[in-house]
Design a protein around this motif. Structure first.
Motif, mmCIF file in Angstrom:
data_model
loop_
_atom_site.group_PDB
_atom_site.id
_atom_site.type_symbol
_atom_site.label_atom_id
_atom_site.label_comp_id
_atom_site.label_asym_id
_atom_site.label_seq_id
_atom_site.Cartn_x
_atom_site.Cartn_y
_atom_site.Cartn_z
ATOM 1 N N UNK B 5 0.849 -1.204 0.000
ATOM 2 C CA UNK B 5 0.000 0.000 0.000
ATOM 3 C C UNK B 5 0.874 1.239 0.000
ATOM 4 N N UNK B 7 0.693 5.765 -1.371
ATOM 5 C CA UNK B 7 -0.197 6.812 -1.878
ATOM 6 C C UNK B 7 -0.302 6.726 -3.394
ATOM 7 N N UNK B 22 -6.096 15.764 9.443
ATOM 8 C CA UNK B 22 -7.314 14.970 9.639
ATOM 9 C C UNK B 22 -8.431 15.313 8.677
ATOM 10 N N UNK B 23 -8.171 16.337 7.824
ATOM 11 C CA UNK B 23 -9.256 16.717 6.904
ATOM 12 C C UNK B 23 -9.441 15.621 5.864
ATOM 13 N N UNK B 24 -10.671 15.235 5.651
ATOM 14 C CA UNK B 24 -10.900 14.092 4.764
ATOM 15 C C UNK B 24 -11.002 14.484 3.302
ATOM 16 N N UNK B 26 -8.455 15.326 1.853
ATOM 17 C CA UNK B 26 -7.246 14.621 1.419
ATOM 18 C C UNK B 26 -7.549 13.148 1.164
ATOM 19 N N UNK B 27 -8.316 12.581 2.112
ATOM 20 C CA UNK B 27 -8.656 11.149 1.974
ATOM 21 C C UNK B 27 -9.434 10.928 0.683
ATOM 22 N N UNK B 30 -7.483 11.065 -2.461
ATOM 23 C CA UNK B 30 -6.655 9.843 -2.536
ATOM 24 C C UNK B 30 -7.503 8.687 -3.064
ATOM 25 N N UNK B 179 -15.888 8.819 5.443
ATOM 26 C CA UNK B 179 -14.600 8.122 5.552
ATOM 27 C C UNK B 179 -14.174 8.049 7.013
ATOM 28 N N UNK B 180 -15.158 8.012 7.905
ATOM 29 C CA UNK B 180 -14.830 8.164 9.327
ATOM 30 C C UNK B 180 -14.278 6.898 9.958
ATOM 31 N N UNK B 181 -14.397 5.769 9.268
ATOM 32 C CA UNK B 181 -13.753 4.538 9.789
ATOM 33 C C UNK B 181 -13.456 3.633 8.599
ATOM 34 N N UNK B 182 -12.637 2.607 8.774
ATOM 35 C CA UNK B 182 -12.205 1.780 7.644
ATOM 36 C C UNK B 182 -13.376 1.185 6.841
ATOM 37 N N UNK B 185 -14.972 3.936 4.919
ATOM 38 C CA UNK B 185 -14.003 4.373 3.899
ATOM 39 C C UNK B 185 -14.139 3.476 2.668
ATOM 40 N N UNK B 213 -15.713 15.804 8.394
ATOM 41 C CA UNK B 213 -15.574 16.784 9.480
ATOM 42 C C UNK B 213 -14.786 17.976 8.958
ATOM 43 N N UNK B 226 -14.263 12.828 14.571
ATOM 44 C CA UNK B 226 -14.875 11.529 14.255
ATOM 45 C C UNK B 226 -16.091 11.292 15.140
#
Lengths: 67, 245, 357
Positions: B5, B7, B22-24, B26-27, B30, B179-182, B185, B213, B226
């Motif tokens: 795994x 990026x 922690x800003x999602x 970015x998540x 990705x 996307x607050x938990x796996x 996500x 958030x 979260x």
């Protein structure tokens, strides 16, 4: 065997990896990166099972996982 | 040992996003990058960002990007898709962009059934500009322009964009996730992939609303954020597939 | 080439199609309705795309998008609609996107009247949106000119990588005149034009070769350099202004006006010349870049007065005329607005008064 590699300059110390690692491999360290974030580090590397949850949850892709 | 795994390479290697810890956003960018790679459409794809924190993606992704005026991303996407139907266009818009100033464009593009993919990031606040009230701000939630908390009498009610667009005939896919938990996500990534596949197959308008958030705007730490999602946001914005036809 | 009788708005749309315009988005507003109407019928015939946007704001952004994808694209509106489009046009100018748009001007401000006027002159030539960008602005006085200018506008837009404005008005837009239509660009040529813009179009590229359409950035130095590049472009147009000079050599009075007012002024000059009056006309065809040279060529030892003719109260075009004349001779005005046309008879009587001084 599995291994987690933190890309120090990408970490923003948000703590998601620490929270969601099912094996509590990671913790936020005391060392800071160039931006002043205390970056995550592995404290129980041998417990890592390579599930990649930390990498997936990391918003900034600061974690590489090897298996 | 093998790298299992890392990026997504759809983001510029040397760049760290400008988002808060922690800003999602970015998540999400990705996940989108991973989906584009998995569907092998990176070289055909253009990101249309709105204005706001979603605009921070422009200097971060390594594939084509065009910035739309605030609220107009779906209109820009319409013009691009109608003239380049074989290319892939998707927007990333915040709640101000998609549900306030761009509400007209959002509903109209959905109603026309434009064959585009919309990623709507709902964090119930204006992040980029410092925490003003958004159409999605929760009742009682404080914002710099609702300093005693949002109240229905004066500020109206939180708007639910999946449900709003669900009144329309044309949209083919409307989903709300986080996307607050796996687990969530993974569901978010699946929803994003579905939205892109719909576009590839020419099936029509797809929108994925991602409840996230805004740590700076909410004045919370990433982990507290979260909890706020679970306790306050999801009751107002229930996760799930609203439409999948 | 055979001439065909066409309404201004429709002729503009047909000229655009022949120039290779393959995307139009617009919204209904009098007096430019025939432009979207015509495109809605014509675009499918040529494999182009037409969208009636939900608003002018959406429409200009659809065109901004299509143009950023390399397609020759156009939008149109009338006065209040143009105000709504100003942000989109500013984005196109900021990101250097080749885009053509047409303003079929009506009386303003506000909703004003639906009848023709020239009240958008400053908006068109000085500030079509925020940020201080410039554009070539053409002012047709006949349906033929509107056709020629629209056809050429797409070449200028691509050459400059900048928006281009056709500043028309409700008269030229809604009257019918015989016009000679320019040749239809072949599909191959249109494809070649789009292909030539591939490197600046957001239609997807391999990683590392991405196209980033930048109507704005975070880096101030980068943006200042982008402003400087744009300034160089604007300065390069200085000697490309176009105008019509008519019977100015021995003139003692010069009438000046653009668009439909300039055309009516030309008739007035002919009538006045018939009555033995030494009068001439200067009619700018481009109102940006403004043809200052035309006013430099005036023999101020002979010319007693300049008559500025406009369908706008207060006078707006007058400001550029003053800048060009530099107080070398008195300027008087004949103004109508509210949708009323300037009249030849009134012009002739004013020319007489000025000539007899």
């Amino acid at each position: 065997m599995a291994k987690v590699e933190i890309i120090i300059e990408r970490c923003k110390s948000c703590g998601y990896c620490v929270k969601f690692c099912p094996r509590h491999v990671l913790e936020i360290g005391q060392e800071v990166n160039a931006k002043g974030y205390e970056y995550a580090k592995t404290v129980r590397p041998d417990d890592c099972i390579g599930c990649t949850i930390c990498g997936q949850m990391c918003p900034d892709g600061a974690i590489n996982i090897y298996r | 040992m093998e790298l299992v795994y890392t990026r997504t390479k759809t983001l510029q290697e040397d760049k760290v996003s400008g988002f808060c810890p922690g800003c999602m956003h970015s998540t999400i960018i990705k996940l989108i990058g991973e989906v584009l790679e998995e569907l092998d459409i990176v070289e055909k794809t253009t990101l249309i960002t709105g204005i706001g924190c979603c605009g921070l993606h422009m200097d971060y992704v390594d594939y084509d990007e065009i910035t739309a005026p605030h609220g107009r991303a779906t209109a820009v996407a319409t013009g691009l898709k109608r003239t380049n139907p074989d290319r892939i266009y998707y927007t990333i818009q915040g709640d101000g962009d998609f549900a306030a100033i761009g509400l007209g464009e959002s509903i109209s593009a959905a109603n026309r059934g434009e064959n585009i993919t919309v990623i709507f990031v709902n964090n119930a606040i204006y992040g980029m500009t410092g925490g003003q009230m958004a159409p999605t701000t929760l009742l009682g939630m404080k914002a710099t322009t609702a300093q005693n908390g949002r109240n229905a009498k004066e500020h109206g009610y939180p708007i639910h964009m999946c449900e709003v667009l669900n009144q329309l005939t044309a949209p083919v896919f409307l989903a709300r996730c986080s996307c607050n938990n796996p687990q969530n996500l993974r569901k978010t990534k699946d929803a994003i992939k579905k939205a892109f596949i719909n576009q590839i197959e020419g099936r029509g308008f797809s929108m994925v609303e991602i409840v996230t958030s805004c740590l700076t705007g909410w004045g919370l730490s990433p982990l507290e954020g979260l909890d706020y999602l679970e306790e306050k946001m999801f009751p107002e914005y229930p996760l799930g597939i609203v439409r999948d036809i | 080439m055979a001439k065909v009788l066409m309404k201004g708005c429709e002729a503009i749309a047909e000229a655009a199609v022949r120039a290779g315009c393959r995307f139009f988005a617009g919204y209904p507003i009098t007096p430019q309705n025939e432009i979207p109407e015509y495109f809605s019928k014509r675009m499918p015939e040529v494999g182009g795309a037409f969208v009636q946007g939900e608003s002018e704001v959406a429409s200009v952004n659809m065109v901004y998008g299509a143009a950023a994808g390399g397609t020759r694209a156009m939008t149109s509106s009338s006065s209040p609609g143009i105000s709504l489009k100003s942000e989109g046009i500013s984005y196109a100018a900021a990101a250097r996107i080749p885009m053509v748009y047409v303003n079929v001007c009506r009386g303003g401000p506000g909703v004003g009247v639906i009848q023709p006027a020239q009240t958008d002159y400053l908006q068109a030539t000085k500030a079509s949106g925020n940020g201080g960008f410039r554009m070539r602005v053409f002012a047709p006085a006949t349906v033929q000119e509107a056709v020629n200018m629209t056809y050429k506008a797409f070449d200028y837009a691509d050459m400059d990588r900048n928006p281009v404005l056709i500043l028309s008005d409700g008269v030229v837009g809604t009257m019918m005149e015989p016009v000679e239509l320019p040749p239809m660009k072949s599909d191959d040529e249109i494809e070649r034009i789009k292909e030539s813009k591939k490197k600046i179009s957001c239609i997807g590229h391999p990683l590392g070769e991405r196209v980033w359409i930048k109507p704005g950035v975070w880096d101030t130095i980068m943006w200042e350099n982008i402003n400087k590049d744009a300034e160089k472009l604007y300065e390069s147009w200085a000697d490309q202004a176009e105008w019509e000079s008519f019977m100015t050599d021995d003139a003692e009075v010069i009438v000046t006006g653009y668009g439909i007012a300039g055309r009516i002024a030309r008739s007035a000059v002919e009538i006045a010349r018939g009555q033995g009056l030494k009068v001439g006309l200067i009619r700018p065809k481009t109102v940006y870049p403004f043809p200052y040279k035309a006013y430099e060529m005036i023999d101020y030892s002979k010319v007693k007065a300049i008559l500025d003719v406009e369908m706008s109260i207060p006078a707006l075009f007058l400001e550029d005329v003053k800048a060009a004349v530099k107080e070398r001779c008195p300027i008087s005005t004949y103004l109508r607005s509210g949708g009323n046309l300037v009249s030849r008879e009134e012009m002739v009587s004013r020319i007489k008064k000025l000539a007899s001084r």
